[in-house]
Enzyme design. Structure first.
Site, mmCIF file in Angstrom:
data_model
loop_
_atom_site.group_PDB
_atom_site.id
_atom_site.type_symbol
_atom_site.label_atom_id
_atom_site.label_comp_id
_atom_site.label_asym_id
_atom_site.label_seq_id
_atom_site.Cartn_x
_atom_site.Cartn_y
_atom_site.Cartn_z
ATOM 1 N N GLU A 33 0.841 -1.208 0.000
ATOM 2 C CA GLU A 33 0.000 0.000 0.000
ATOM 3 C C GLU A 33 0.870 1.249 0.000
ATOM 4 O O GLU A 33 1.874 1.305 0.732
ATOM 5 C CB GLU A 33 -0.850 -0.021 1.289
ATOM 6 C CG GLU A 33 -1.785 1.138 1.462
ATOM 7 C CD GLU A 33 -2.408 1.134 2.862
ATOM 8 O OE1 GLU A 33 -1.691 0.877 3.854
ATOM 9 O OE2 GLU A 33 -3.620 1.400 2.958
ATOM 10 N N HIS A 35 2.534 4.530 0.966
ATOM 11 C CA HIS A 35 2.792 5.168 2.257
ATOM 12 C C HIS A 35 3.495 6.495 2.032
ATOM 13 O O HIS A 35 4.523 6.780 2.644
ATOM 14 C CB HIS A 35 3.616 4.247 3.160
ATOM 15 C CG HIS A 35 2.772 3.305 3.983
ATOM 16 N ND1 HIS A 35 2.085 2.257 3.431
ATOM 17 C CD2 HIS A 35 2.465 3.293 5.317
ATOM 18 C CE1 HIS A 35 1.403 1.626 4.389
ATOM 19 N NE2 HIS A 35 1.614 2.241 5.534
ATOM 20 N N ASP A 44 3.540 -1.573 6.185
ATOM 21 C CA ASP A 44 2.694 -2.284 7.170
ATOM 22 C C ASP A 44 3.197 -3.706 7.395
ATOM 23 O O ASP A 44 3.208 -4.210 8.529
ATOM 24 C CB ASP A 44 1.231 -2.348 6.694
ATOM 25 C CG ASP A 44 0.559 -0.983 6.725
ATOM 26 O OD1 ASP A 44 1.187 -0.011 7.194
ATOM 27 O OD2 ASP A 44 -0.599 -0.890 6.276
ATOM 28 N N HIS A 119 -2.054 -3.656 9.382
ATOM 29 C CA HIS A 119 -2.800 -2.878 8.369
ATOM 30 C C HIS A 119 -4.251 -2.784 8.856
ATOM 31 O O HIS A 119 -4.949 -3.803 8.938
ATOM 32 C CB HIS A 119 -2.702 -3.602 7.021
ATOM 33 C CG HIS A 119 -3.493 -3.011 5.902
ATOM 34 N ND1 HIS A 119 -3.289 -1.723 5.428
ATOM 35 C CD2 HIS A 119 -4.500 -3.534 5.142
ATOM 36 C CE1 HIS A 119 -4.128 -1.498 4.420
ATOM 37 N NE2 HIS A 119 -4.875 -2.566 4.235
ATOM 38 N N GLU A 121 -7.136 -1.945 7.773
ATOM 39 C CA GLU A 121 -8.266 -2.466 7.001
ATOM 40 C C GLU A 121 -8.397 -3.997 7.079
ATOM 41 O O GLU A 121 -9.432 -4.548 6.725
ATOM 42 C CB GLU A 121 -8.134 -2.054 5.524
ATOM 43 C CG GLU A 121 -8.354 -0.577 5.269
ATOM 44 C CD GLU A 121 -7.092 0.259 5.386
ATOM 45 O OE1 GLU A 121 -6.215 -0.067 6.227
ATOM 46 O OE2 GLU A 121 -6.969 1.250 4.648
ATOM 47 N N HIS A 176 -1.602 7.382 9.104
ATOM 48 C CA HIS A 176 -1.072 6.657 7.951
ATOM 49 C C HIS A 176 0.129 7.381 7.350
ATOM 50 O O HIS A 176 0.000 8.525 6.900
ATOM 51 C CB HIS A 176 -2.164 6.495 6.890
ATOM 52 C CG HIS A 176 -1.701 5.770 5.675
ATOM 53 N ND1 HIS A 176 -1.460 4.415 5.668
ATOM 54 C CD2 HIS A 176 -1.384 6.218 4.444
ATOM 55 C CE1 HIS A 176 -1.036 4.064 4.474
ATOM 56 N NE2 HIS A 176 -0.970 5.130 3.715
ATOM 57 N N GLU A 181 4.356 5.811 11.965
ATOM 58 C CA GLU A 181 4.902 4.827 11.029
ATOM 59 C C GLU A 181 6.279 5.258 10.519
ATOM 60 O O GLU A 181 7.177 4.427 10.344
ATOM 61 C CB GLU A 181 3.954 4.596 9.851
ATOM 62 C CG GLU A 181 2.751 3.749 10.235
ATOM 63 C CD GLU A 181 1.895 3.352 9.037
ATOM 64 O OE1 GLU A 181 1.468 2.198 8.995
ATOM 65 O OE2 GLU A 181 1.667 4.197 8.151
HETATM 66 ZN ZN LIG Z 1 0.704 1.736 7.298
#
Ligand SMILES: [Zn+2]
Length: 262
Positions: A33, A35, A44, A119, A121, A176, A181
């Site tokens: 994904e 970032h 992630d 993650h 989701e 995010h 992170e």
């Molecule tokens: Zn992430």
């Protein structure tokens, strides 16, 4: 015998010995994904793996290969699936991959598994995967298989959040590719962070509803939902220490028979 941490670095014979000795399986789940322009798309997956590896340095535990694809990125927590490179699974695919690998761990004799999700989701579909596997195992008469499932960021201590966000915490969903992170990546994988590409757009502000097709204009162009300015490797270490001690403590509490790492 070298007591390795990662399953895919072990021979099958040493894996079998460890499982027969009661080793715990740690299964990290992540995503591929975007970032932002400054972090890798595997963030992630790498962070969930890093938490698992830190736990496996303390307990008799084996880190299974990370599940590097996750459920579809959502605009309000991951920027959305419209970003190039964000490569996702449908919900039932994710749940079924988890169901299958959990059943395999059990078939080979593992009886305790900790699923470490990195993650957001993925959350409900990891629950579904665990539930489907446990139901099938019960049908086959395997009643003593136990799973702990967690999101690693839930182990962040309040004092750590106050140190990292003296001006107030924006919330885990807007974090995010932001301060937490980025700091964790600076701690675990500094060579993969491009500090010269840190964006300064955001924070995102979303209405209290969703619209389909996705309104991509709601998401900052960089893909970052809050500014990452203020990130540092020192902050990443504070967070990493919370996760290593918090998750290890939870495992010792719930699975008291798991041995310390020898
Ligand atoms: Zn992430």
């Amino acid at each position: 015998m070298i007591n390795r941490i990662f399953m895919n670095e072990m021979s099958w014979t040493s894996y079998q010995k460890r499982i027969e000795g009661g080793a715990l399986i740690l299964l990290p789940t992540g995503a591929t994904e975007q970032h932002g322009p400054h972090l890798p798309m595997g963030t992630d997956a790498m962070l969930a793996t890093a938490v698992a590896a830190d736990v496996a340095k303390k307990l008799d535990a084996i880190v299974a290969p990370v599940l590097s694809f996750g459920y579809k990125s959502q605009p309000k927590m991951g920027g959305g699936n419209h970003f190039c490179g964000t490569t996702s699974l449908d919900a039932d695919t994710l749940a079924h991959v988890l169901r299958d690998v959990i059943k395999e761990f059990a078939r080979h004799g593992a009886r305790k598994l900790v699923l470490i999700n990195g993650h957001y989701e993925n959350m409900m579909f990891t629950i579904e995967g665990v539930d489907l596997a446990m139901r099938e195992l019960a049908y086959r008469g395997i009643q003593d298989f136990q799973v702990m499932r967690l999101e690693y960021w839930d182990f962040t201590k309040r004092e750590t959040l106050e140190k990292i966000f003296p001006g107030g915490f924006p919330g885990f969903d807007l974090e995010h590719a932001a301060v937490m992170e980025t700091s964790l990546m600076l701690h675990h994988h500094p060579h993969l962070v491009d500090m010269s590409a840190l964006p300064d757009d955001g924070p995102a502000s979303f209405p209290p509803y969703d619209i389909y097709p996705t309104r991509t204009g709601w998401v900052p162009c960089s893909g970052v939902l809050s500014p990452a300015q203020g990130c540092s490797a020192e902050k990443g270490k504070l967070l990493a220490d919370d996760y290593a001690t918090g998750v290890t403590g939870a495992i010792r509490k719930e699975f008291p028979n798991v041995k310390e790492r020898s």
